[in-house]
Each structure stands twice: as C-alpha cells, then as structure tokens.
Write an enzyme that holds these catalytic residues in place. Sequence first.
Site, PDB file in Angstrom:
ATOM      1  N   ARG A  74       0.814  -1.217   0.000  1.00 57.52           N
ATOM      2  CA  ARG A  74       0.000   0.000   0.000  1.00 57.52           C
ATOM      3  C   ARG A  74       0.848   1.267   0.000  1.00 57.52           C
ATOM      4  O   ARG A  74       0.399   2.325  -0.430  1.00 57.52           O
ATOM      5  CB  ARG A  74      -0.956  -0.014   1.195  1.00 57.52           C
ATOM      6  CG  ARG A  74      -2.173   0.874   0.960  1.00 57.52           C
ATOM      7  CD  ARG A  74      -3.231   0.726   2.032  1.00 57.52           C
ATOM      8  NE  ARG A  74      -2.669   0.944   3.337  1.00 57.52           N
ATOM      9  CZ  ARG A  74      -2.911   0.181   4.399  1.00 57.52           C
ATOM     10  NH1 ARG A  74      -3.696  -0.848   4.327  1.00 57.52           N
ATOM     11  NH2 ARG A  74      -2.339   0.461   5.545  1.00 57.52           N
ATOM     12  N   TYR A 127     -13.078  22.881 -11.323  1.00 61.47           N
ATOM     13  CA  TYR A 127     -13.606  21.643 -11.947  1.00 61.47           C
ATOM     14  C   TYR A 127     -14.890  21.230 -11.219  1.00 61.47           C
ATOM     15  O   TYR A 127     -14.905  21.109  -9.985  1.00 61.47           O
ATOM     16  CB  TYR A 127     -12.521  20.571 -11.821  1.00 61.47           C
ATOM     17  CG  TYR A 127     -12.871  19.215 -12.348  1.00 61.47           C
ATOM     18  CD1 TYR A 127     -13.077  19.004 -13.711  1.00 61.47           C
ATOM     19  CD2 TYR A 127     -12.954  18.119 -11.497  1.00 61.47           C
ATOM     20  CE1 TYR A 127     -13.378  17.741 -14.203  1.00 61.47           C
ATOM     21  CE2 TYR A 127     -13.246  16.852 -11.984  1.00 61.47           C
ATOM     22  CZ  TYR A 127     -13.466  16.669 -13.338  1.00 61.47           C
ATOM     23  OH  TYR A 127     -13.764  15.415 -13.809  1.00 61.47           O
ATOM     24  N   ASP A 199      -5.006  22.932  -8.847  1.00 61.27           N
ATOM     25  CA  ASP A 199      -5.247  21.916  -9.868  1.00 61.27           C
ATOM     26  C   ASP A 199      -4.502  22.396 -11.113  1.00 61.27           C
ATOM     27  O   ASP A 199      -4.892  23.371 -11.754  1.00 61.27           O
ATOM     28  CB  ASP A 199      -6.755  21.783 -10.123  1.00 61.27           C
ATOM     29  CG  ASP A 199      -7.085  20.675 -11.119  1.00 61.27           C
ATOM     30  OD1 ASP A 199      -6.249  20.397 -12.001  1.00 61.27           O
ATOM     31  OD2 ASP A 199      -8.194  20.107 -11.026  1.00 61.27           O
ATOM     32  N   LYS A 224      -5.405  12.840 -17.874  1.00 69.58           N
ATOM     33  CA  LYS A 224      -5.420  13.718 -19.048  1.00 69.58           C
ATOM     34  C   LYS A 224      -4.107  13.584 -19.834  1.00 69.58           C
ATOM     35  O   LYS A 224      -3.888  12.581 -20.464  1.00 69.58           O
ATOM     36  CB  LYS A 224      -5.708  15.153 -18.603  1.00 69.58           C
ATOM     37  CG  LYS A 224      -6.929  15.270 -17.675  1.00 69.58           C
ATOM     38  CD  LYS A 224      -8.247  14.969 -18.394  1.00 69.58           C
ATOM     39  CE  LYS A 224      -9.411  14.683 -17.455  1.00 69.58           C
ATOM     40  NZ  LYS A 224      -9.790  15.750 -16.563  1.00 69.58           N
TER      41      LYS A 224
HETATM   42  C1  LIG Z   1     -10.610  15.540 -15.333  1.00 66.03           C
HETATM   43  C2  LIG Z   1     -10.208  16.517 -14.327  1.00 66.03           C
HETATM   44  C3  LIG Z   1     -10.100  16.170 -12.991  1.00 66.03           C
HETATM   45  C4  LIG Z   1     -10.469  14.805 -12.488  1.00 66.03           C
HETATM   46  O1  LIG Z   1      -9.725  13.782 -13.042  1.00 66.03           O
HETATM   47  P1  LIG Z   1     -10.328  12.287 -13.163  1.00 66.03           P
HETATM   48  O2  LIG Z   1      -9.136  11.458 -13.382  1.00 66.03           O
HETATM   49  O3  LIG Z   1     -11.302  12.320 -14.295  1.00 66.03           O
HETATM   50  O4  LIG Z   1     -10.997  11.973 -11.859  1.00 66.03           O
HETATM   51  C5  LIG Z   1      -9.688  17.132 -12.110  1.00 66.03           C
HETATM   52  N1  LIG Z   1      -9.398  18.377 -12.516  1.00 66.03           N
HETATM   53  C6  LIG Z   1      -9.495  18.746 -13.800  1.00 66.03           C
HETATM   54  C7  LIG Z   1      -9.152  20.141 -14.191  1.00 66.03           C
HETATM   55  C8  LIG Z   1      -9.910  17.843 -14.750  1.00 66.03           C
HETATM   56  O5  LIG Z   1     -10.032  18.211 -16.016  1.00 66.03           O
END
Ligand SMILES: *Cc1c(COP(=O)(O)O)cnc(C)c1O
Length: 408
Positions: A74, A127, A199, A224
């Site tokens: 873990r 987001y 973020d 992404k």
């Molecule tokens: C897609 C996204 C997330 C979340 O990511 P996931 O892997 O889909 O949970 C968080 N912040 C931004 C800006 C995003 O585009």
Amino acid sequence: MTSNITAESPPHHPDVLKSSSDDRTLLVHGGRQPGRFSGMVNTPVHRGSTILASSLEEWERWKAPENGTSRYGRFGTPTTHSFQDLIAKLEGGHRSIVFPSGLSACTHTLLSFLQAGDHILMTDSVYGPVRSFATQVLKRFGIEVGFFDPLIGSGIGALIRPNTRVVYVESPGSWTFEVQDIPAIAEQAHRAKATVVMDNTWASPLFFKPFEHGVDVSIQAATKYIVGHSDAFLGVATGTRESWERLQKGSHDFGEIAGPDDIYLALRGLRSMDVRLARHWENGAVLAESLREHKLVHSVLHPALPEHPGHALWKRDFRGASGLFGVQLHRLEPHVIKALFDRLQLFGVGFSWGGFESLAVPSEESIPGSARTWPHAGKIIRIHAGLESAEDLVADMRQAFRHAATLV
Ligand SMILES: *Cc1c(COP(=O)(O)O)cnc(C)c1O
C-alpha cells in the site's frame, strides 16, 4: 526469489537526474533505473501486497523512519515510486503521491489540510466535481466553503478569514479559461498561513511550474495529458517540503491505492508527453485562430490569443498552452447546435481530454458560479485539439460551423 531486485540502486545505475535538468531529458531518463531490473528500459509493473523481509533483523531495520523501503504494497512498489519521483521532479516539488483518479487526488488533498471549523476559498471556475465535493461533503463535515472570482488577484486578501486554511486555485478554469494571478493569490494566502492547493491539470507539469509561483500542493489529473491515451484513470499530488508530511499522512490514511498497470501506463505516457503537448498546443492555437471571426462565435477562450483577457498573465507565468480551449457561441437555437455537432467527423463528443484524439462538447445552458456571473448567454463549445493534422481539424470544424450558420 528475484535476487536482482534490491531496495538500493546499484551505484552504476542511479537515477541521477535532478529537477534542474531540462524537462525533455527528465521525461526520458527520470523515474527509471534499468540496473535494478535486469537492464529493462522501463520499470516493470510490480504487483504485490506482501513484501517479505529476508530476516528478522531486516524486518526491524525497515521500521527506521529514514528507511525509504516500502514494507507493505500500500505504500507503493518500485512502479509507484518511479512515477512519483519523476512527477515530483517535473513539478519542481519535494515529493508526490498517486491516487486512483484525478478527482480522488483533489478530494484527499483537501481532506488532508482541512478539519471541522475551517474555511476554504475556492475559485469559481473550479472543476465541477470538486465544486460538488466542497459544497456537499466538506460542508457536511463542518467546513465552510466560499468561492472567489478567478480574476480576483490580490483582492482575495479581503475574503480571507482567521479560519481560512486552504485557498484552492485552478488556472485556467477548464470551461471558462480565466487565467489566475497565482503569485498574487498565494502571497495573500501565505500571509494568513493558508495552504495554496492548485489543480495544474490544464498546463501539465511542463507548461506551469507551480512551486515557482507560490503553490504549496499541486495536483495533476494524470488521466489527461500524462496518461495521454484515454485509457486509464490516475491522479497525483505533489507537495513542498513543508506541506509534504501533512499531504502524505492525511492522504495515506484513507487507504486509496492506484493499480500498478495504470501507473505503468502513466509512466509510459510521460515519455512522449513533451512531443505530444507541442502538437496539442499548435493544433489548439491554429483551431482557435480559425474560429475567432466566425459569425456564430462571440469569442474564443484561449489564453494564447492576444485578445484573451488572461493573455498577459499567461505569457508571464506559463511556458505553453495545452490543447484545451473554449468557443463562446452567441445564443443559438438548440437545432443549430445539434446540426453543428452532427456534422463533425473528427471530433468525438465526450468528456475528458488530454488523449491523442480530438473532442468537442457543449456546456450546459448556464456556467456555474456564485462569486461572479458569467456574462454570456450562449453555450460554450469546449474543444480538445488532438494530434491529427491541423489542416484536417480546421477543415472539419469550418464545414460544421458553415453548415450550422445556414440554419440561423
Ligand atoms: C478531469 C479533471 C479532474 C479529475 O480527473 P479524473 O481522473 O477524471 O478523476 C480534475 N481536474 C481537472 C481540471 C480535470 O479536467
């Protein structure tokens, strides 16, 4: 017994690259130590929960706090550590921790730094699912949530309260693309000893260096651009030396584990990320320019366009633009929007972005926000420019817009 896998790297194959190395070289040589794995170029997928000590002495030695060796799966395997080490270097932070999704990285980071009675300030352009987590879950846990205008800059000082513990930024917002003055916001937050969480998914670790601009914890939805192929979920949070302990302990206590195959895919994605992003940037910019004069379009929300309100800040703080941008339409009848989407051939209609393929999705009728009112009535089309030929993408978008315009 795989005797060639040891806890320490043999001295002739260390992962020697420092964060000062050029990103391109780091992406290729960071996070891997072939000498540890029979010369394998890539750190293999390690599956494992139990990790055996060879003797009781070794078991006891592992307990020493300065011992970096994992004693249980873990805490991560060599696959996990390879990925985390490379991300920490690319972001320019102290250390990183993986999560099973980007959203999970956001929510667990917040829970690591907040407790009942605290107040958090969050950008209005955040987001959507993080907004929902804040207004639903954090509120239920007795945490006050306030939103701020993404363009607020140092004006955020007036919103900070004695119990403000976290300021959460995202720049640019992934629907409305306002660019935030992160250094100005961070300066105000730090005066109140609040933690700045960012973020940083839009820019990826290559195009925005969060820790050079005052951020304390940077989050990537690795789903992404890092994974880059629309085939895995992963998140990662990186802290400064000062924020690391709280981030690591607070997050680890939830027991979230990312699967080794997904981490492997993210590591593999990183190797080509610089090359991919250069194309995403170019294709996005060419598409953005091609749409700005169209009669259905009010404005193109792309920070690299000189007329974008955030252009100066983008030029000051960012090293590039990714392939995600918005097209603010005039107010149009639903059948016109439907016709436009029906005509598109190269753009998939779907969520997420950062993969090799182009996407387009329309926004809801109104853009959410409580600290600022989005001034436009029409929908936004969010476009992710993939790796196709720019000419083909422009031609496809143009013909769809041309067709839709005949219905107005
Ligand atoms: C897609 C996204 C997330 C979340 O990511 P996931 O892997 O889909 O949970 C968080 N912040 C931004 C800006 C995003 O585009």
